[in-house]
Design an enzyme around this catalytic site. Sequence first.
Site, PDB file in Angstrom:
ATOM      1  N   ARG A 116       0.754  -1.141  -0.001  1.00 32.89           N
ATOM      2  CA  ARG A 116       0.001   0.021  -0.102  1.00 32.89           C
ATOM      3  C   ARG A 116       1.009   1.103  -0.073  1.00 32.89           C
ATOM      4  O   ARG A 116       0.378   2.385  -0.546  1.00 32.89           O
ATOM      5  CB  ARG A 116      -0.940   0.055   1.226  1.00 32.89           C
ATOM      6  CG  ARG A 116      -2.374  -0.978   1.086  1.00 32.89           C
ATOM      7  CD  ARG A 116      -3.228  -0.896   2.198  1.00 32.89           C
ATOM      8  NE  ARG A 116      -2.438  -1.870   3.208  1.00 32.89           N
ATOM      9  CZ  ARG A 116      -3.274  -2.045   4.452  1.00 32.89           C
ATOM     10  NH1 ARG A 116      -4.245  -1.541   4.637  1.00 32.89           N
ATOM     11  NH2 ARG A 116      -2.603  -2.764   5.161  1.00 32.89           N
ATOM     12  N   LYS A 146     -14.704   5.952  -1.798  1.00 35.29           N
ATOM     13  CA  LYS A 146     -14.326   5.977  -0.392  1.00 35.29           C
ATOM     14  C   LYS A 146     -13.307   7.183  -0.322  1.00 35.29           C
ATOM     15  O   LYS A 146     -12.386   7.286  -1.386  1.00 35.29           O
ATOM     16  CB  LYS A 146     -13.634   4.847  -0.106  1.00 35.29           C
ATOM     17  CG  LYS A 146     -12.705   4.826   1.275  1.00 35.29           C
ATOM     18  CD  LYS A 146     -12.365   3.528   1.716  1.00 35.29           C
ATOM     19  CE  LYS A 146     -10.944   2.926   1.227  1.00 35.29           C
ATOM     20  NZ  LYS A 146     -10.576   1.929   1.640  1.00 35.29           N
ATOM     21  N   ARG A 161      -9.937   8.251   2.195  1.00 32.58           N
ATOM     22  CA  ARG A 161      -9.455   7.836   3.470  1.00 32.58           C
ATOM     23  C   ARG A 161      -8.968   9.143   4.247  1.00 32.58           C
ATOM     24  O   ARG A 161      -8.141   9.893   3.657  1.00 32.58           O
ATOM     25  CB  ARG A 161      -8.100   7.139   3.203  1.00 32.58           C
ATOM     26  CG  ARG A 161      -7.647   6.587   4.528  1.00 32.58           C
ATOM     27  CD  ARG A 161      -6.579   5.385   4.257  1.00 32.58           C
ATOM     28  NE  ARG A 161      -7.312   4.103   4.082  1.00 32.58           N
ATOM     29  CZ  ARG A 161      -7.757   3.226   5.102  1.00 32.58           C
ATOM     30  NH1 ARG A 161      -7.641   3.728   6.271  1.00 32.58           N
ATOM     31  NH2 ARG A 161      -8.499   2.219   4.826  1.00 32.58           N
ATOM     32  N   SER A 204      -8.289  -4.466   7.300  1.00 35.31           N
ATOM     33  CA  SER A 204      -7.268  -4.418   8.307  1.00 35.31           C
ATOM     34  C   SER A 204      -7.802  -3.580   9.539  1.00 35.31           C
ATOM     35  O   SER A 204      -8.007  -4.585  10.514  1.00 35.31           O
ATOM     36  CB  SER A 204      -6.173  -3.147   7.801  1.00 35.31           C
ATOM     37  OG  SER A 204      -5.218  -2.968   8.581  1.00 35.31           O
ATOM     38  N   GLY A 220     -10.908  -2.642   9.922  1.00 36.92           N
ATOM     39  CA  GLY A 220     -12.440  -2.806   9.716  1.00 36.92           C
ATOM     40  C   GLY A 220     -13.074  -1.703   9.271  1.00 36.92           C
ATOM     41  O   GLY A 220     -14.177  -1.802   8.973  1.00 36.92           O
ATOM     42  N   GLY A 221     -12.260  -0.693   9.429  1.00 39.42           N
ATOM     43  CA  GLY A 221     -13.009   0.779   9.248  1.00 39.42           C
ATOM     44  C   GLY A 221     -13.885   0.837   7.925  1.00 39.42           C
ATOM     45  O   GLY A 221     -15.147   1.013   7.906  1.00 39.42           O
ATOM     46  N   THR A 222     -13.155   0.114   6.710  1.00 41.06           N
ATOM     47  CA  THR A 222     -13.628   0.494   5.594  1.00 41.06           C
ATOM     48  C   THR A 222     -15.015  -0.656   5.339  1.00 41.06           C
ATOM     49  O   THR A 222     -16.121  -0.196   4.877  1.00 41.06           O
ATOM     50  CB  THR A 222     -12.522  -0.216   4.559  1.00 41.06           C
ATOM     51  OG1 THR A 222     -11.741   0.876   4.303  1.00 41.06           O
ATOM     52  CG2 THR A 222     -13.241  -0.192   2.984  1.00 41.06           C
TER      53      THR A 222
HETATM   54  C1  R5P Z   1      -7.421   0.013   0.579  1.00 41.41           C
HETATM   55  O1  R5P Z   1      -7.914   0.352  -0.271  1.00 41.41           O
HETATM   56  C2  R5P Z   1      -7.700  -1.753   0.586  1.00 41.41           C
HETATM   57  O2  R5P Z   1      -8.444  -2.089  -0.425  1.00 41.41           O
HETATM   58  C3  R5P Z   1      -8.737  -1.960   1.804  1.00 41.41           C
HETATM   59  O3  R5P Z   1     -10.053  -1.233   1.811  1.00 41.41           O
HETATM   60  C4  R5P Z   1      -8.269  -1.385   2.972  1.00 41.41           C
HETATM   61  O4  R5P Z   1      -6.731  -1.594   3.301  1.00 41.41           O
HETATM   62  C5  R5P Z   1      -9.007  -1.636   4.323  1.00 41.41           C
HETATM   63  O5  R5P Z   1      -8.447  -1.038   5.418  1.00 41.41           O
HETATM   64  P1  R5P Z   1      -9.352  -0.921   6.775  1.00 41.41           P
HETATM   65  O6  R5P Z   1      -9.845  -2.260   7.255  1.00 41.41           O
HETATM   66  O7  R5P Z   1      -8.198  -0.289   7.825  1.00 41.41           O
HETATM   67  O8  R5P Z   1     -10.409  -0.028   6.328  1.00 41.41           O
END
Ligand code: R5P
Length: 296
Positions: free
Chosen positions: A96, A196, A198, A226, A228-230
């Site tokens: 990333r 989305k 960030r 990761s 879980g926020g997304t």
């Molecule tokens: C980012 O663009 C990835 O595709 C995932 O959506 C992201 O890594 C998820 O991260 P988190 O669970 O911290 O929101």
Amino acid sequence: MSDQIVMGGSGSQGLAARVAHKMNATFGNVEIREFPDGEKYLRIHTPVKGKEVILIQTMGFMPDRLLMELLFLTETLSQLGASRIRTVVPYFAYSRQDTSFKRGEVVSFRVVSKLLEFSGSDELYTVDLHLHRVVDTSDIFKIPCHNLTAMPLIGEFIRNNYSLDDPKVIAPDEEAEQWARDMAKELDADFAVMAKVRKGPEEVEISAEDLDVKGRDVVIADDIISTGGTMATAISLAKQAGAKNVIAACTHPLLIGGALSLIHQSGALEVIGTDTVPSSVRVVSIDRLLAENLVH
Ligand code: R5P
């Protein structure tokens, strides 16, 4: 019995054993210990001279320690005369950070890729690599890199284990469209893509227009969960739009801290991931995917 040898670093021993079994290949014996000061000791016991070796090591959790093991193993295989080293990194950490977002930032993805090449890998395999700004793996790897996808396997698992009512697949952001499309194909469903932004490592803002999920079962597909926020935000939006059951599906269930409870609190029926990293969710193994792509 195949003449290939499959071995694993400490992050992927179980997966490597399953892949070896599926390929009818020798499962290589690797001794991994740690010195009192935290340094790693590794020794390859299986003779590899003149043999093709498939080395599987994930980089989920403590990525630096797992990466160091991977480099040690690859270099040693090379020294021991393996004829070909095919490195499998089921979860490729640092992908990333594929650019300098701010002046002076390390491009970790590039550094890790160079290290793998330098240690002697002939070929690289990975699964649902987070390709965002780098879209073509040949822009970052000089050795051949095969980016496999686990989405059809996860889709097949969902199709066989859940009776979904008029399913709809959702990508929680634009990057995830590729995974939602694969999943939708497997489930014979349509898909939608959310938008989305960030705001920080643990904070995201997601918006969606006219999801068309009222009374329907929904599968949200992403590469990584990761914090879980997304996923949690996407589930809440789907629920607000009238979705019935929502399944959260991803390839790499990192699930840092309270991610899993966050996702359940947002109303997920089930969280499904693969064994690219160890986790406590419902697991679909990628052993078949790897075996099919690695066997001669
Ligand atoms: C980012 O663009 C990835 O595709 C995932 O959506 C992201 O890594 C998820 O991260 P988190 O669970 O911290 O929101």
